[in-house]
Design a protein around this motif. Structure first.
Motif, PDB file in Angstrom:
ATOM      1  N   ASP A  14      11.812  26.693  18.897  1.00  0.00           N
ATOM      2  CA  ASP A  14      11.138  25.781  17.979  1.00  0.00           C
ATOM      3  C   ASP A  14      12.175  24.805  17.388  1.00  0.00           C
ATOM      4  O   ASP A  14      13.151  25.240  16.793  1.00  0.00           O
ATOM      5  N   ASN A  61      12.147  23.122  14.872  1.00  0.00           N
ATOM      6  CA  ASN A  61      12.307  23.273  13.430  1.00  0.00           C
ATOM      7  C   ASN A  61      13.403  24.274  13.071  1.00  0.00           C
ATOM      8  O   ASN A  61      13.970  24.209  11.988  1.00  0.00           O
ATOM      9  N   GLN A  62      13.687  25.207  13.999  1.00  0.00           N
ATOM     10  CA  GLN A  62      14.766  26.161  13.750  1.00  0.00           C
ATOM     11  C   GLN A  62      16.089  25.419  13.657  1.00  0.00           C
ATOM     12  O   GLN A  62      16.914  25.718  12.806  1.00  0.00           O
ATOM     13  N   LYS A  66      16.391  22.236  12.929  1.00  0.00           N
ATOM     14  CA  LYS A  66      16.344  21.425  11.710  1.00  0.00           C
ATOM     15  C   LYS A  66      16.627  22.286  10.482  1.00  0.00           C
ATOM     16  O   LYS A  66      17.331  21.870   9.565  1.00  0.00           O
ATOM     17  N   ALA A  67      16.046  23.497  10.486  1.00  0.00           N
ATOM     18  CA  ALA A  67      16.243  24.381   9.334  1.00  0.00           C
ATOM     19  C   ALA A  67      17.720  24.715   9.169  1.00  0.00           C
ATOM     20  O   ALA A  67      18.246  24.685   8.055  1.00  0.00           O
ATOM     21  N   ALA A  68      18.377  24.998  10.282  1.00  0.00           N
ATOM     22  CA  ALA A  68      19.798  25.331  10.202  1.00  0.00           C
ATOM     23  C   ALA A  68      20.593  24.142   9.674  1.00  0.00           C
ATOM     24  O   ALA A  68      21.445  24.281   8.798  1.00  0.00           O
ATOM     25  N   ARG A  69      20.267  22.949  10.184  1.00  0.00           N
ATOM     26  CA  ARG A  69      20.946  21.738   9.718  1.00  0.00           C
ATOM     27  C   ARG A  69      20.689  21.548   8.226  1.00  0.00           C
ATOM     28  O   ARG A  69      21.593  21.248   7.446  1.00  0.00           O
ATOM     29  N   ALA A 109      24.281  23.826   7.994  1.00  0.00           N
ATOM     30  CA  ALA A 109      25.085  24.215   9.156  1.00  0.00           C
ATOM     31  C   ALA A 109      25.493  22.996   9.975  1.00  0.00           C
ATOM     32  O   ALA A 109      24.682  22.106  10.213  1.00  0.00           O
ATOM     33  N   GLY A 110      26.744  22.970  10.411  1.00  0.00           N
ATOM     34  CA  GLY A 110      27.203  21.918  11.314  1.00  0.00           C
ATOM     35  C   GLY A 110      26.729  22.259  12.723  1.00  0.00           C
ATOM     36  O   GLY A 110      26.096  23.301  12.943  1.00  0.00           O
ATOM     37  N   ARG A 129      28.024  25.720  14.285  1.00  0.00           N
ATOM     38  CA  ARG A 129      27.383  26.911  13.743  1.00  0.00           C
ATOM     39  C   ARG A 129      25.914  26.974  14.142  1.00  0.00           C
ATOM     40  O   ARG A 129      25.382  28.041  14.450  1.00  0.00           O
ATOM     41  N   TYR A 137      25.948  28.480  17.605  1.00  0.00           N
ATOM     42  CA  TYR A 137      26.271  29.883  17.843  1.00  0.00           C
ATOM     43  C   TYR A 137      25.455  30.849  16.984  1.00  0.00           C
ATOM     44  O   TYR A 137      25.335  32.021  17.323  1.00  0.00           O
ATOM     45  N   ARG A 138      24.844  30.371  15.909  1.00  0.00           N
ATOM     46  CA  ARG A 138      24.035  31.277  15.095  1.00  0.00           C
ATOM     47  C   ARG A 138      22.541  31.213  15.446  1.00  0.00           C
ATOM     48  O   ARG A 138      21.815  32.176  15.255  1.00  0.00           O
ATOM     49  N   VAL A 139      22.079  30.057  15.890  1.00  0.00           N
ATOM     50  CA  VAL A 139      20.636  29.897  16.085  1.00  0.00           C
ATOM     51  C   VAL A 139      20.267  29.668  17.556  1.00  0.00           C
ATOM     52  O   VAL A 139      19.432  30.379  18.104  1.00  0.00           O
TER      53      VAL A 139
END
Lengths: 295, 359
Positions: free
Chosen positions: A188, A190-191, A193-196, A200-201, A204, A207-209
């Motif tokens: 998705d 949005n995942q 976008k949510a991390a940003r 999160a750069g 990240r 590697y995280r999402v």
């Protein structure tokens, strides 16, 4: 399964379909493999000696490898180089897969995929030969690097692992890109976008999402690439000989030059076993289950 | 701390398409502000410009007085709650909440403290080790709120976060959101197409249509004093009657609506004699009998009992349907289809807005 087939095609057609699949699977896949297993445990004998006292089952063919240091080192090198090929292919494919799945417009993605696929309409041997030409001592790549002044004399790309690596990355890139592309595409947006949004750069976020989500695709791609690389014959034969020998070439030699099918079969199974074991190990290390891959 | 948001003459174009027309709007620090409009009106584009996912084609977004031009999404003091929540499914609830802090390099112990505190705020203590999929819709919602609050944003952006919930839960979450806003004191910018949400929670509402701000006002003003026919018909129920301006007397404008008769209401904006205009009267301001100064007869087409009130659909001159809302206690047995009824309204209760009223 038969019930479903019967409901759809009627009983006579269903029996036919299942019979064809059965003959194919048993007669053309399973039986030859079993015969090879049988071969691998028996000594290489003259036709007249088959069935006599000499024809006994033993592990001798398997032991041969461990008594031959040259073969062993080639075996180890094959595994190690296949790992390198897999890593290189992953490094090249991941950004491309991400671009195709999340950045490119549908038109750009379609064009890009087409450009990736077209070369694969050509026979693998021919594609490998084209790399043979590109990488040749007096070939276009050396000419280009010389013209740019990056090197002052031609580099010997062929006859070594470098050429084999390049050829293999090129040969198997699609097997890596498509599983990763499929995996990233199902993420998705949005995942990301949510991390940003949470600060999160890009590194990240990946590697995280994105990478955790794409892990099954990455695992599938890596397994396919690794197996294909370890079992490749054409690329090392054309781009690596004589400096870089692949284990498959030794197996080939046992079969067709040594005429010892029993020994060749044992080598082939050893390669298969080690590859499977290696993959199981890597899957354990990266915590990927078989279920994830089938996902 | 100044956490106001200023859309300073912002325009957003996508190729030839103008998603947001020139908008100049200041959202005050600590305000609960809503953008209300139908889908495709540009409200999500505005949210994306504030959060930094889009750069405006013209103008700048200022947060706390500072220009956000060129500041990427991950460096803005905003935090967003997505329509589909976008919780990270592979992380635990606690990891989700702590993600923003992890990014900022906050120590593990500090992160744990924050996530525990926020889980308490959203009444989900002890759920930290669960995966988002193990939670119900309402609980996920609250985790999304906690995750967004964890980074201590100056501005919280909410993109229709309640639309996936069922009615009861939605009403409950409205109260809860309002409560959280009161406790934290940060600016809430809420996007919705649900006027109920916008009216109940917001300090001010901006109604948008086709990329244009129609009206910015507090909910009561918006409901009582719509400035455009779009607002009049989009916010709440309204009965439009179109006609030609016949007479203007102070703030009262009389429309000649042909066969339907003449109606008078309060004029809004500039209206001149002879132009076409639309009168809007709300269903609950239409009364049975002759209490108001504008009275007329109509024939009942349909009666709908809705619990505490009744909705009558009545035909004016056999053709123009209007809806009337009356308290359930006013119901009598002669309110049946085809019955002739007397209706009236006070002309001060109706508004007249220039134009045909077609939206």
């Amino acid at each position: 399964m038969f019930k479903q087939l019967k409901a759809r095609f009627g009983s006579s057609l269903s029996v036919g379909i299942i019979a064809i699949i059965g003959i194919w699977l048993i007669g053309m896949v399973i039986l030859p493999q079993l015969i090879m297993v049988d071969y691998s445990f028996r000594p290489n004998l003259l036709p007249s000696e088959i069935g006599t006292d000499k024809d006994t089952y033993s592990l001798n063919n398997y032991e041969t490898l461990f008594g031959n240091s040259i073969h062993l080192s080639i075996f180890a090198k094959t595994i190690w180089s296949s790992v390198l090929v897999t890593i290189l292919t992953l490094v090249v494919s991941y950004p491309l897969a991400f671009y195709l799945a999340k950045v490119a417009t549908p038109g750009q993605a379609a064009l890009c995929i087409l450009l990736l696929i077209i070369p694969f309409w050509i026979n693998e041997i021919l594609r490998t030969f084209s790399w043979y030409i590109i990488l040749a001592y007096k070939g276009p790549l050396n000419a280009l690097l010389l013209a740019l002044g990056l090197i002052d004399r031609p580099v010997r790309f062929l006859s070594g692992d470098g050429g084999v690596m390049v050829g293999m990355v090129y040969a198997y890139i699609l097997f890596m890109i498509f599983p990763i592309y499929n995996a990233i595409e199902s993420l998705d947006s949005n995942q990301v976008k949510a991390a940003r949004n949470l600060g999160a750069g890009w590194i990240r976020t990946h590697y995280r999402v994105i990478i955790p989500h794409a892990k099954p695709g990455i695992a599938t791609g890596c397994i396919m690439t690794f197996m294909l690389a370890a079992g490749s014959y054409a690329v090392p034969a054309l781009l690596g000989s004589p400096g870089s020998r692949w284990f498959t070439q030794i197996i080939y030699n046992w079969f067709f030059e040594g005429g010892d099918w029993n020994q060749g079969a044992a080598y082939a199974f050893l390669l298969l076993l080690i590859c499977i074991g290696f993959i199981a190990l890597v899957m354990r290390v990266f915590k990927v289950g078989l279920g994830d891959i089938a996902r | 701390m100044d956490s106001s948001v200023h859309l300073d003459n912002v325009v957003m174009n996508f190729g030839d398409f103008t998603a947001v027309q020139k908008t100049d709007l200041k959202i005050e620090s600590g305000e609960f502000f809503s953008f209300l409009g139908p889908s495709g009106c540009g409200k999500t584009t505005i949210l994306n410009m504030i959060s930094g996912f889009l750069e405006p084609s013209k103008g700048v977004v200022k947060i706390g007085g500072k220009s956000m031009a060129g500041v990427p999404a991950n460096k803005r003091p905003t935090s967003m709650i997505f329509q589909n929540l976008a919780l990270f499914p592979l992380m635990t609830v606690a990891e989700n909440i702590e993600f923003g802090l992890e990014v900022r390099g906050v120590s593990k112990a500090e992160r744990k403290k924050t996530s525990d505190r926020l889980l308490e705020l959203v009444a989900l203590e002890g759920s930290g080790s669960k995966k988002p999929d193990e939670l119900s819709g309402g609980q996920k919602q609250r985790i999304a709120i906690a995750r967004a609050l964890a980074v201590e944003p100056q501005v919280l952006l909410l993109d229709e976060p309640l639309s996936a919930l069922d009615l009861k839960l939605r009403q409950h979450m409205r109260t809860e959101l309002k409560e959280i806003q009161r406790k934290t004191g940060i600016t809430f910018i809420y996007i919705t197409h649900d006027q109920g949400e916008a009216l109940t929670m917001s300090d001010r509402v901006a109604v948008m249509s086709a990329g244009k701000l129609q009206q910015v006002a507090d909910p009561i003003t918006l409901y009582r004093e719509p400035q455009t026919s779009f607002v009049a018909s989009f916010v709440g129920e309204n009965n439009p009657i179109t006609g030609v301006v016949d007479a203007i007397d102070g703030n009262l404008v009389t429309l000649n609506c042909g066969v339907l008769g003449k109606f008078t209401g309060r004029g809004i904006g500039t209206i001149s004699k002879g132009q076409s205009a639309t009168l809007f009267i709300r269903p609950e301001l239409l009364k049975l009998g002759q209490t108001g100064d504008m009275s007329f007869t109509a024939r009942i087409a349909e009666v709908n009992f809705e619990g505490s009130y009744l909705t009558l659909t009545a035909l004016l001159n056999q053709q123009h349907a209007i809806s009337v809302q009356i308290g359930a206690e006013q119901y009598t047995a002669d309110l049946i289809p085809d019955a002739e009824i007397q209706l009236s309204f006070a002309s001060q209760d109706a508004v007249v807005i220039a134009g045909e009223g077609n939206v």
